[in-house]
Design a protein around this motif. Structure first.
Motif, PDB file in Angstrom:
ATOM      1  N   ASP A 198       0.867  -1.184   0.000  1.00 53.85           N
ATOM      2  CA  ASP A 198       0.000   0.000   0.000  1.00 53.85           C
ATOM      3  C   ASP A 198       0.899   1.229   0.000  1.00 53.85           C
ATOM      4  OD1 ASP A 198      -1.759   2.082   0.443  1.00 53.85           O
ATOM      5  OD2 ASP A 198      -3.034   0.923   1.798  1.00 53.85           O
ATOM      6  N   ALA A 199       0.837   2.004  -1.080  1.00 50.60           N
ATOM      7  CA  ALA A 199       1.701   3.173  -1.203  1.00 50.60           C
ATOM      8  C   ALA A 199       1.379   4.223  -0.156  1.00 50.60           C
ATOM      9  CB  ALA A 199       1.564   3.778  -2.599  1.00 50.60           C
ATOM     10  N   SER A 200       0.081   4.375   0.193  1.00 53.12           N
ATOM     11  CA  SER A 200      -0.291   5.395   1.180  1.00 53.12           C
ATOM     12  C   SER A 200       0.299   5.091   2.554  1.00 53.12           C
ATOM     13  CB  SER A 200      -1.819   5.501   1.271  1.00 53.12           C
ATOM     14  OG  SER A 200      -2.390   4.282   1.714  1.00 53.12           O
ATOM     15  N   ASP A 201       0.334   3.815   2.933  1.00 53.05           N
ATOM     16  CA  ASP A 201       0.961   3.443   4.203  1.00 53.05           C
ATOM     17  C   ASP A 201       2.463   3.723   4.164  1.00 53.05           C
ATOM     18  OD1 ASP A 201      -1.358   2.656   5.410  1.00 53.05           O
ATOM     19  OD2 ASP A 201      -1.169   0.545   4.849  1.00 53.05           O
ATOM     20  N   GLY A 202       3.064   3.547   3.007  1.00 54.58           N
ATOM     21  CA  GLY A 202       4.481   3.858   2.864  1.00 54.58           C
ATOM     22  C   GLY A 202       4.751   5.339   3.049  1.00 54.58           C
ATOM     23  N   VAL A 203       3.893   6.179   2.468  1.00 49.46           N
ATOM     24  CA  VAL A 203       4.047   7.630   2.623  1.00 49.46           C
ATOM     25  C   VAL A 203       3.909   8.023   4.096  1.00 49.46           C
ATOM     26  CG1 VAL A 203       3.023   9.861   2.080  1.00 49.46           C
ATOM     27  CG2 VAL A 203       3.262   8.133   0.291  1.00 49.46           C
ATOM     28  N   LEU A 204       2.920   7.436   4.767  1.00 53.78           N
ATOM     29  CA  LEU A 204       2.715   7.752   6.181  1.00 53.78           C
ATOM     30  C   LEU A 204       3.904   7.301   7.014  1.00 53.78           C
ATOM     31  CD1 LEU A 204       0.897   8.809   8.423  1.00 53.78           C
ATOM     32  CD2 LEU A 204      -0.162   6.536   8.548  1.00 53.78           C
ATOM     33  N   ALA A 205       4.412   6.106   6.760  1.00 52.42           N
ATOM     34  CA  ALA A 205       5.556   5.599   7.525  1.00 52.42           C
ATOM     35  C   ALA A 205       6.787   6.470   7.311  1.00 52.42           C
ATOM     36  CB  ALA A 205       5.852   4.152   7.123  1.00 52.42           C
ATOM     37  N   GLY A 206       7.033   6.862   6.061  1.00 59.37           N
ATOM     38  CA  GLY A 206       8.178   7.726   5.776  1.00 59.37           C
ATOM     39  C   GLY A 206       8.058   9.078   6.460  1.00 59.37           C
ATOM     40  N   THR A 207       6.852   9.626   6.455  1.00 62.04           N
ATOM     41  CA  THR A 207       6.635  10.916   7.110  1.00 62.04           C
ATOM     42  C   THR A 207       6.838  10.810   8.613  1.00 62.04           C
ATOM     43  OG1 THR A 207       5.021  11.516   5.399  1.00 62.04           O
ATOM     44  CG2 THR A 207       4.986  12.792   7.440  1.00 62.04           C
ATOM     45  N   VAL A 208       6.332   9.731   9.211  1.00 56.51           N
ATOM     46  CA  VAL A 208       6.485   9.541  10.654  1.00 56.51           C
ATOM     47  C   VAL A 208       7.963   9.406  11.026  1.00 56.51           C
ATOM     48  CG1 VAL A 208       6.055   7.936  12.560  1.00 56.51           C
ATOM     49  CG2 VAL A 208       4.192   8.560  11.000  1.00 56.51           C
ATOM     50  N   ILE A 209       8.714   8.629  10.260  1.00 59.65           N
ATOM     51  CA  ILE A 209      10.142   8.464  10.535  1.00 59.65           C
ATOM     52  C   ILE A 209      10.861   9.804  10.452  1.00 59.65           C
ATOM     53  CG2 ILE A 209      12.288   7.473   9.649  1.00 59.65           C
ATOM     54  CD1 ILE A 209      10.589   5.479  11.138  1.00 59.65           C
ATOM     55  N   PHE A 210      10.547  10.587   9.429  1.00 57.43           N
ATOM     56  CA  PHE A 210      11.176  11.903   9.265  1.00 57.43           C
ATOM     57  C   PHE A 210      10.859  12.800  10.454  1.00 57.43           C
ATOM     58  CE2 PHE A 210      10.931  16.327   7.904  1.00 57.43           C
ATOM     59  CZ  PHE A 210      12.184  16.515   7.349  1.00 57.43           C
ATOM     60  N   VAL A 211       9.595  12.864  10.858  1.00 57.41           N
ATOM     61  CA  VAL A 211       9.179  13.747  11.948  1.00 57.41           C
ATOM     62  C   VAL A 211       9.781  13.296  13.280  1.00 57.41           C
ATOM     63  CG1 VAL A 211       7.203  14.535  13.300  1.00 57.41           C
ATOM     64  CG2 VAL A 211       7.058  14.472  10.804  1.00 57.41           C
ATOM     65  N   VAL A 212       9.799  11.988  13.528  1.00 55.91           N
ATOM     66  CA  VAL A 212      10.339  11.476  14.793  1.00 55.91           C
ATOM     67  C   VAL A 212      11.834  11.783  14.905  1.00 55.91           C
ATOM     68  CG1 VAL A 212      10.883   9.369  16.067  1.00 55.91           C
ATOM     69  CG2 VAL A 212       8.603   9.688  15.112  1.00 55.91           C
ATOM     70  N   LEU A 213      12.582  11.539  13.842  1.00 56.43           N
ATOM     71  CA  LEU A 213      14.028  11.808  13.875  1.00 56.43           C
ATOM     72  C   LEU A 213      14.308  13.304  14.003  1.00 56.43           C
ATOM     73  CD1 LEU A 213      15.325   9.290  11.170  1.00 56.43           C
ATOM     74  CD2 LEU A 213      15.446   9.080  13.655  1.00 56.43           C
ATOM     75  N   LEU A 214      13.501  14.115  13.319  1.00 63.45           N
ATOM     76  CA  LEU A 214      13.681  15.565  13.440  1.00 63.45           C
ATOM     77  C   LEU A 214      13.368  16.020  14.862  1.00 63.45           C
ATOM     78  CD1 LEU A 214      14.308  18.183  11.923  1.00 63.45           C
ATOM     79  CD2 LEU A 214      11.869  18.390  11.414  1.00 63.45           C
ATOM     80  N   ALA A 215      12.330  15.425  15.486  1.00 61.14           N
ATOM     81  CA  ALA A 215      11.986  15.773  16.866  1.00 61.14           C
ATOM     82  C   ALA A 215      13.105  15.365  17.828  1.00 61.14           C
ATOM     83  CB  ALA A 215      10.672  15.103  17.261  1.00 61.14           C
ATOM     84  N   LEU A 216      13.720  14.204  17.592  1.00 59.02           N
ATOM     85  CA  LEU A 216      14.836  13.773  18.437  1.00 59.02           C
ATOM     86  C   LEU A 216      16.013  14.733  18.311  1.00 59.02           C
ATOM     87  CD1 LEU A 216      14.791   9.900  17.866  1.00 59.02           C
ATOM     88  CD2 LEU A 216      14.123  11.143  19.937  1.00 59.02           C
ATOM     89  N   TYR A 217      16.283  15.177  17.097  1.00 64.21           N
ATOM     90  CA  TYR A 217      17.368  16.142  16.881  1.00 64.21           C
ATOM     91  C   TYR A 217      17.076  17.446  17.626  1.00 64.21           C
ATOM     92  CZ  TYR A 217      20.354  19.466  14.375  1.00 64.21           C
ATOM     93  OH  TYR A 217      21.262  20.444  14.057  1.00 64.21           O
ATOM     94  N   ALA A 218      15.836  17.931  17.483  1.00 64.65           N
ATOM     95  CA  ALA A 218      15.473  19.184  18.144  1.00 64.65           C
ATOM     96  C   ALA A 218      15.431  19.021  19.657  1.00 64.65           C
ATOM     97  CB  ALA A 218      14.116  19.670  17.627  1.00 64.65           C
ATOM     98  N   GLY A 219      14.928  17.877  20.117  1.00 67.12           N
ATOM     99  CA  GLY A 219      14.776  17.679  21.553  1.00 67.12           C
ATOM    100  C   GLY A 219      16.081  17.500  22.286  1.00 67.12           C
TER     101      GLY A 219
END
Length: 326
Positions: free
Chosen positions: A60-81
């Protein structure tokens, strides 16, 4: 030097890590253009890789987009935090919000009546159900994220004005009064304090503290409205009505344990969508309503003034120590 260290610990305890000179310089190094570009390239690469892997595995391509977005946001939050020390600011905002719920409820009571009237009308609107209930889960979460980004943009435009107004208040005798009860109280007379504009990172720190404090309030409101929509919808809207509105059979919401929850997927999606929209509505209201803003900043202005005053004393003492060492 001991008193200066006590002031720096006070800054950390109050969500103001950028007020400490050494930490501000470290953060500035982590925000260099070369590191930011490298970080974005790395995070985008990891997000795309995770998205492709999930999409191919699930099919499912939509699940892939969501997973990629979540990974990006989580890693960015860890960097900022961690590296940018924003986790300290978030923890202070959470402690302050839950420690002053008695002051928060009167503020929310100003916006809730109009908000409930607006969103309840939308909740029983067939077109809203056709849009929100039938969109994919990926689009739902991306829509909620878009509402959050717009809300943050509204706050970031207006909050610097409030910080500038607070800075203008800390003059003359107000300086010593604001430092009372802080580690800087004993340093006021020992330093040649000149209250000027905050350094760039210190001003940014105050804006971020206000942003996170407001964001915690919005999250509490959003969670409460989500629960309201779920309960209200479960009691008043039968599955037959939902099916007539959407034109599709009603589906149950499966849990992670494989069991079905007493909640339809349609109701869940509409509740999430309207709760996220309500959070944006409340943020815009908080930014534009003068009475709400005055009440909100009455609760935090004294803390902001204290932070500005303590920083002025801290900076004067640091400058004096630097001159003496040279």
């Amino acid at each position: 030097m001991t008193d200066v260290r006590a002031v720096e610990r006070w800054f950390d305890d109050h969500g103001l890590p950028y007020f400490v000179v050494d930490q501000a310089e470290t953060v500035e190094g982590w925000l260099s253009s070369r590191r930011i570009v490298a970080l974005l390239v790395l995070l985008v690469g990891l997000g795309v890789g995770a998205g492709l892997t999930v999409g191919r595995t699930i099919g499912d391509a939509s699940d892939g987009v969501l997973a990629g977005t979540v990974i990006f946001v989580v890693l960015l939050a860890l960097y900022a935090g961690r590296l940018l020390r924003m986790g300290t600011m978030v923890r202070w905002a959470v402690r302050r919000t839950f420690g002053s719920l008695g002051l928060l409820l009167p503020l929310l009571s100003r916006a809730l009546p109009l908000l409930l009237l607006a969103v309840t009308f939308l909740f029983i609107n067939a077109e809203v159900w056709q849009v929100a209930a039938l969109m994919s889960r990926t689009v739902l979460w991306l829509s909620a994220g878009a509402f959050a980004l717009v809300a943050a943009a509204f706050l970031l435009v207006r909050l610097p004005e409030e910080v500038a107004a607070v800075e203008r208040e800390v003059v003359g005798d107000r300086l010593a009064d604001c430092c009372s009860g802080t580690p800087a109280a004993d340093l006021v007379d020992a330093a040649d304090v000149r209250v000027g504009g905050l350094p760039r990172f210190a001003g940014t720190n105050l804006v971020l503290v206000l942003l996170f404090s407001q964001a915690v309030q919005v999250l509490l409101l959003t969670a409460g409205l989500f629960a309201f929509f779920v309960v209200f919808g479960s009691l008043t809207i039968p599955p037959e009505t939902i099916e007539s509105w959407t034109g599709h059979p009603v589906t149950e919401l499966p849990s992670r344990l494989g069991r079905h929850l007493p909640l339809t997927n349609d109701l869940f999606q509409v509740a999430v969508f309207l709760a996220a929209f309500s959070g944006l509505y409340f943020t815009v209201y908080a930014v534009t309503d003068e009475t709400y803003r005055r009440q909100f900043f009455t609760g935090v202005s004294s803390q902001l003034e204290r932070a500005v005053a303590v920083h002025a004393v801290y900076r004067a003492v640091r400058e004096t120590e630097t001159e003496q060492s040279t």
